[in-house]
Design an enzyme around this catalytic site. Sequence first.
Site, PDB file in Angstrom:
ATOM      1  N   GLU A 193      67.036  44.744 -58.163  1.00 27.02           N
ATOM      2  CA  GLU A 193      66.242  45.957 -57.919  1.00 27.02           C
ATOM      3  C   GLU A 193      66.951  47.194 -58.466  1.00 27.02           C
ATOM      4  O   GLU A 193      68.166  47.189 -58.685  1.00 27.02           O
ATOM      5  CB  GLU A 193      65.970  46.131 -56.422  1.00 27.02           C
ATOM      6  CG  GLU A 193      67.212  46.332 -55.585  1.00 27.02           C
ATOM      7  CD  GLU A 193      66.943  47.089 -54.280  1.00 27.02           C
ATOM      8  OE1 GLU A 193      66.291  48.143 -54.331  1.00 27.02           O
ATOM      9  OE2 GLU A 193      67.417  46.615 -53.236  1.00 27.02           O
ATOM     10  N   LYS A 203      70.355  46.624 -42.617  1.00 24.88           N
ATOM     11  CA  LYS A 203      71.356  47.534 -42.050  1.00 24.88           C
ATOM     12  C   LYS A 203      71.072  47.817 -40.591  1.00 24.88           C
ATOM     13  O   LYS A 203      69.926  47.821 -40.154  1.00 24.88           O
ATOM     14  CB  LYS A 203      71.351  48.850 -42.818  1.00 24.88           C
ATOM     15  CG  LYS A 203      71.950  48.712 -44.180  1.00 24.88           C
ATOM     16  CD  LYS A 203      72.613  50.014 -44.605  1.00 24.88           C
ATOM     17  CE  LYS A 203      73.309  49.805 -45.918  1.00 24.88           C
ATOM     18  NZ  LYS A 203      72.346  49.742 -47.022  1.00 24.88           N
TER      19      LYS A 203
HETATM   20  N1  PSU Z   1      68.706  48.675 -47.871  1.00 26.94           N
HETATM   21  C1  PSU Z   1      69.917  48.982 -48.351  1.00 26.94           C
HETATM   22  N2  PSU Z   1      70.032  49.739 -49.475  1.00 26.94           N
HETATM   23  C2  PSU Z   1      68.937  50.193 -50.138  1.00 26.94           C
HETATM   24  C3  PSU Z   1      67.661  49.808 -49.644  1.00 26.94           C
HETATM   25  C4  PSU Z   1      67.600  49.065 -48.511  1.00 26.94           C
HETATM   26  O1  PSU Z   1      70.900  48.569 -47.776  1.00 26.94           O
HETATM   27  O2  PSU Z   1      69.066  50.904 -51.140  1.00 26.94           O
HETATM   28  C5  PSU Z   1      66.435  50.200 -50.415  1.00 26.94           C
HETATM   29  C6  PSU Z   1      65.772  48.923 -50.956  1.00 26.94           C
HETATM   30  O3  PSU Z   1      65.244  49.195 -52.235  1.00 26.94           O
HETATM   31  C7  PSU Z   1      64.658  48.671 -49.970  1.00 26.94           C
HETATM   32  C8  PSU Z   1      64.262  50.089 -49.620  1.00 26.94           C
HETATM   33  O4  PSU Z   1      63.594  47.945 -50.492  1.00 26.94           O
HETATM   34  O5  PSU Z   1      65.489  50.796 -49.542  1.00 26.94           O
HETATM   35  C9  PSU Z   1      63.521  50.162 -48.329  1.00 26.94           C
HETATM   36  O6  PSU Z   1      63.026  51.451 -48.183  1.00 26.94           O
HETATM   37  P1  PSU Z   1      61.885  51.748 -47.107  1.00 26.94           P
HETATM   38  O7  PSU Z   1      62.548  51.590 -45.788  1.00 26.94           O
HETATM   39  O8  PSU Z   1      61.474  53.154 -47.412  1.00 26.94           O
HETATM   40  O9  PSU Z   1      60.824  50.745 -47.366  1.00 26.94           O
END
Ligand code: PSU
Length: 308
Positions: free
Chosen positions: A26, A160
């Site tokens: 990603e 996380k």
């Molecule tokens: N978790 C991490 N680092 C990140 C992300 C998630 O430890 O950079 C990023 C990933 O791309 C994940 C996104 O898909 O954040 C999720 O964001 P949201 O909660 O806005 O869907």
Amino acid sequence: MTTFHIRPGTEVVEALRDGRPVVALESTIVSHGLPRPDNLRVARQIEQTVRDAGAVPATIGMVGGELVVGLDDTELTRLATVDGVAKLSVRDLAVAAATGADGATTVAATSAVAAAVGISVFATGGLGGVHREAAQTFDESADLVTLARTPITVVCAGVKSILDVGATLERLETLGVGVVGYRTRRFPGFYLTDSGFDLDWSVDSPEQVAAVLAAREQHGVHGGGLIVANPLPVDEQLDPALHDRTLAEGLARLGRDGVTGKAVTPFLLAHFHSATEGASLAVNVRIILRNADLAARIAVAAAPRPAA
Ligand code: PSU
Ligand code: MN
């Protein structure tokens, strides 16, 4: 009329055509998840790790409205260094393409695009999930519903602790997303080896994951995603006391600064990186590289033909 096809990089086209192993990566972790200038260096290191384990890396992102699977170094550099790169979930892809945007794909968008071009293994750091306070805010990452309908295997270190881990696991169960621990029956907590939650299944080798994929395909019953949860060894995790302190502070700031929506995850990650003076960054990088290595070994075990 402009055309909007997905463009696979040359190396990815050839690998897919020949049935050789490919690992999707990603770009949101590069543009929004890791601080500059480390982000570009790490993005290259992730790709190299995949290569070293015998697979072709395919970092996915959008450059000037073009959806690319296997960004070249110029494109990767652009997403890592220019301002205003959009964070793209699945719903944003078409709008971003039509408006000629630069964008980085989340786990949701990367999974959907990878599956659309026939890539079945994906490495990332951590998944999105259910946010704390979700009962009031309804903030649940689109990563979860997307994995429910996307045939992809995601190697990650869990989610996380900035999220509600228990609620995330419940939602994954409801949505029918498979979750297996890699050599563990405890769900990892990203920076921490153990989130405190049990898993029903554990797998021991890349070959065993490949067997799961083969069984799923041959049964033709379950079309959703599989999460391979790969914990850090205990001696490599973030100091738990430092972790707990930083998390409490970050959550307090979130409320104070009124941060909501898709800005929440990048805000908390940036807080961890600055408040731990780089300790969380080092751990984060270690997690991603370990996941890239395992994903590549799974792709090799699952590939119709070995790497050239
Ligand atoms: N978790 C991490 N680092 C990140 C992300 C998630 O430890 O950079 C990023 C990933 O791309 C994940 C996104 O898909 O954040 C999720 O964001 P949201 O909660 O806005 O869907
Ligand atoms: Mn959200």
